[in-house]
Structure formats: C-alpha cells, structure tokens
Scaffold this motif. Structure first.
Motif, PDB file in Angstrom:
ATOM      1  N   UNK A 169       0.866  -1.173   0.000  1.00 26.96           N
ATOM      2  CA  UNK A 169       0.000   0.000   0.000  1.00 26.96           C
ATOM      3  C   UNK A 169       0.906   1.228   0.000  1.00 26.96           C
ATOM      4  N   UNK A 170       0.832   2.054  -1.036  1.00 26.72           N
ATOM      5  CA  UNK A 170       1.565   3.315  -1.067  1.00 26.72           C
ATOM      6  C   UNK A 170       0.635   4.388  -0.505  1.00 26.72           C
ATOM      7  N   UNK A 171       1.014   4.963   0.624  1.00 29.37           N
ATOM      8  CA  UNK A 171       0.104   5.860   1.350  1.00 29.37           C
ATOM      9  C   UNK A 171       0.666   7.276   1.409  1.00 29.37           C
ATOM     10  N   UNK A 172      -0.251   8.232   1.292  1.00 25.35           N
ATOM     11  CA  UNK A 172       0.133   9.642   1.330  1.00 25.35           C
ATOM     12  C   UNK A 172      -0.316  10.337   2.599  1.00 25.35           C
ATOM     13  N   UNK A 173      -1.343   9.767   3.260  1.00 30.54           N
ATOM     14  CA  UNK A 173      -1.917  10.461   4.414  1.00 30.54           C
ATOM     15  C   UNK A 173      -2.703   9.467   5.278  1.00 30.54           C
ATOM     16  N   UNK A 174      -3.358  10.001   6.309  1.00 36.86           N
ATOM     17  CA  UNK A 174      -4.098   9.152   7.234  1.00 36.86           C
ATOM     18  C   UNK A 174      -5.265   8.450   6.555  1.00 36.86           C
ATOM     19  N   UNK A 175      -5.908   9.113   5.599  1.00 35.25           N
ATOM     20  CA  UNK A 175      -7.021   8.483   4.879  1.00 35.25           C
ATOM     21  C   UNK A 175      -6.557   7.232   4.140  1.00 35.25           C
TER      22      UNK A 175
ATOM     23  N   UNK B 239      -0.279  -2.230  13.476  1.00 34.60           N
ATOM     24  CA  UNK B 239      -0.741  -2.842  12.225  1.00 34.60           C
ATOM     25  C   UNK B 239       0.188  -3.990  11.815  1.00 34.60           C
ATOM     26  N   UNK B 240      -0.359  -5.067  11.263  1.00 36.05           N
ATOM     27  CA  UNK B 240       0.448  -6.238  10.874  1.00 36.05           C
ATOM     28  C   UNK B 240       1.133  -6.020   9.522  1.00 36.05           C
ATOM     29  N   UNK B 241       2.008  -5.021   9.473  1.00 35.03           N
ATOM     30  CA  UNK B 241       2.660  -4.635   8.222  1.00 35.03           C
ATOM     31  C   UNK B 241       4.138  -4.369   8.483  1.00 35.03           C
ATOM     32  N   UNK B 242       4.875  -4.210   7.398  1.00 32.20           N
ATOM     33  CA  UNK B 242       6.252  -3.730   7.495  1.00 32.20           C
ATOM     34  C   UNK B 242       6.331  -2.360   6.827  1.00 32.20           C
ATOM     35  N   UNK B 243       6.731  -1.359   7.593  1.00 34.35           N
ATOM     36  CA  UNK B 243       6.924  -0.008   7.058  1.00 34.35           C
ATOM     37  C   UNK B 243       8.192  -0.004   6.228  1.00 34.35           C
TER      38      UNK B 243
ATOM     39  N   UNK C 195       3.767  -1.165   3.926  1.00 37.06           N
ATOM     40  CA  UNK C 195       3.245   0.196   3.833  1.00 37.06           C
ATOM     41  C   UNK C 195       4.406   1.088   3.414  1.00 37.06           C
ATOM     42  N   UNK C 196       4.237   1.782   2.307  1.00 38.98           N
ATOM     43  CA  UNK C 196       5.296   2.636   1.780  1.00 38.98           C
ATOM     44  C   UNK C 196       4.757   4.054   1.605  1.00 38.98           C
ATOM     45  N   UNK C 197       5.373   5.053   2.229  1.00 37.51           N
ATOM     46  CA  UNK C 197       4.882   6.429   2.098  1.00 37.51           C
ATOM     47  C   UNK C 197       5.223   7.021   0.738  1.00 37.51           C
TER      48      UNK C 197
END
Length: 202
Positions: A141-147, A187-191, A167-169
């Motif tokens: 998941x490439x994420x930009x913000x809290x949404x 969260x069960x993820x790797x940043x 999770x990749x910003x």
C-alpha cells in the motif's frame, strides 16, 4: 513486447529490498496514478521479442529479475512466455503489478507484488485478487496520508492476505507520522521507504 528499459540496480522496495536485481520495465499502463514515479513508462517503449529480452538479461550479472512497468500484465502472453524461459534457466523472478489484472497464471514462475491503490492515487485495484496472494507473494500500500492508511487497514480487515504486507509512504509526505500511526495501531505490516530514492539511484 513493448519494453521501456532493462537495467541493473538494487531492488529498492518489497521483499527483496537491497538485493542486486535486473529490472525489465515494460511500457504501457491502464492507470494514471496521481503519484506515479515512472510516468515515462505509461506508453511507448521499444518493441522487442522475448528472445531479444532474454539476450539482454543474459548479458547482466545475477539471477534475480524484477518485471515491472507500467503495468506488465497488460502484455500477458509475452510475459508468460518470458517467465517460462527464465524459469528454465534458473532465474528468480518477481512481478510488480497494480492489481487490476489476474496474475494466477504467472504464480508458478514468479512471486507477485500487488500494489493496492489507495484513495490518494485516484485509481483502484481489484481487491478480489487479494484472495490469490500466497505466502511467497506480497502486497504493498503506497500511502500519502491518514485516509490512505485507514483505507489500507480496512482492506486488511476485510480481506485475508496471506503474503507479507508493506506500507510505503509517497515521496515527500510525512513519513514519520505514518510510521507512528502504524506503531500506535500495531498494524500487521512492514513499514518501508524506497531505498533507491534515498540512494539516488534508478
């Protein structure tokens, strides 16, 4: 098949982050994500036969291959032919896909990294494909913000994902805030940040 570029570098993200890798970037994409960092590969490319691509790959060192894009699975038949031949020669292959095309025929020959599109991208992935992710595959998941982070959490709650989740910003966003939220919610993820951009390499 239409190829944007073939090059050697370090894998900057995903399960093989930091490993030397030969990249086969195919041209053409069915999405126009707001934060796309390879827009030059959305169209065009050089028309090459599978044999020509193999010849270029064989000139590179190493046995790890990443097929990316654009969206590589738009060229389904050619990619499948290429995968079968790479497999015969002992290559380890991963495919980066935007999650809009069925990848099941590819899985005997390659691991899949499905990039699930979040709201900020302006695009959508087919979440039904998550049911076909195996433990050798991964989801990003490439994420930009809290949404975007809320969306990723909702998808993980709704869909069983058997592969590792990253999770990749988006570059230029508040990475620390995203990391802190991941820790807060456990969260069960790797940043993961994109290593190649930190190093300034392709």
């Amino acid at each position: 098949m239409f190829v944007s570029e073939i090059f050697r570098s370090l894998q900057g993200e995903g399960k093989n982050q930091g490993r030397p890798c030969t990249f086969i970037r195919l041209a053409g994409c069915n999405l126009r994500c707001a934060w796309c960092d390879t827009s030059y590969a959305q169209e065009g490319g050089r028309n090459m036969s599978v044999g020509e691509v193999l010849d270029r790959v064989w000139l590179q060192n190493g046995k790890h291959i990443c097929i990316t894009g654009g969206e590589p699975l738009l060229q389904h038949d050619e990619v499948l032919e290429l995968l079968k031949k790479l497999s015969l020669h002992g290559y380890s292959v991963e495919i980066e896909t935007n999650g809009t095309r069925d990848f099941r025929e590819m899985q005997p020959y390659a691991s899949i990294c499905m990039d699930v599109k979040c709201p900020s991208s302006g695009a959508r992935s087919d979440l039904r494909l998550l049911a076909h992710i195996t433990p050798r595959d991964s989801v990003k998941f490439v994420v930009a913000d809290e949404d975007d982070l809320l969306y990723a959490r909702a998808v993980m709650n709704r869909c069983e994902i058997r592969g590792e989740v990253f999770i990749s910003p988006v570059e230029g966003t508040d990475r620390r805030a995203i990391a802190e939220q991941i820790v807060k919610e456990n969260l069960p993820v790797r940043f993961q940040v994109q290593l190649h951009k930190i190093l300034g390499i392709k």
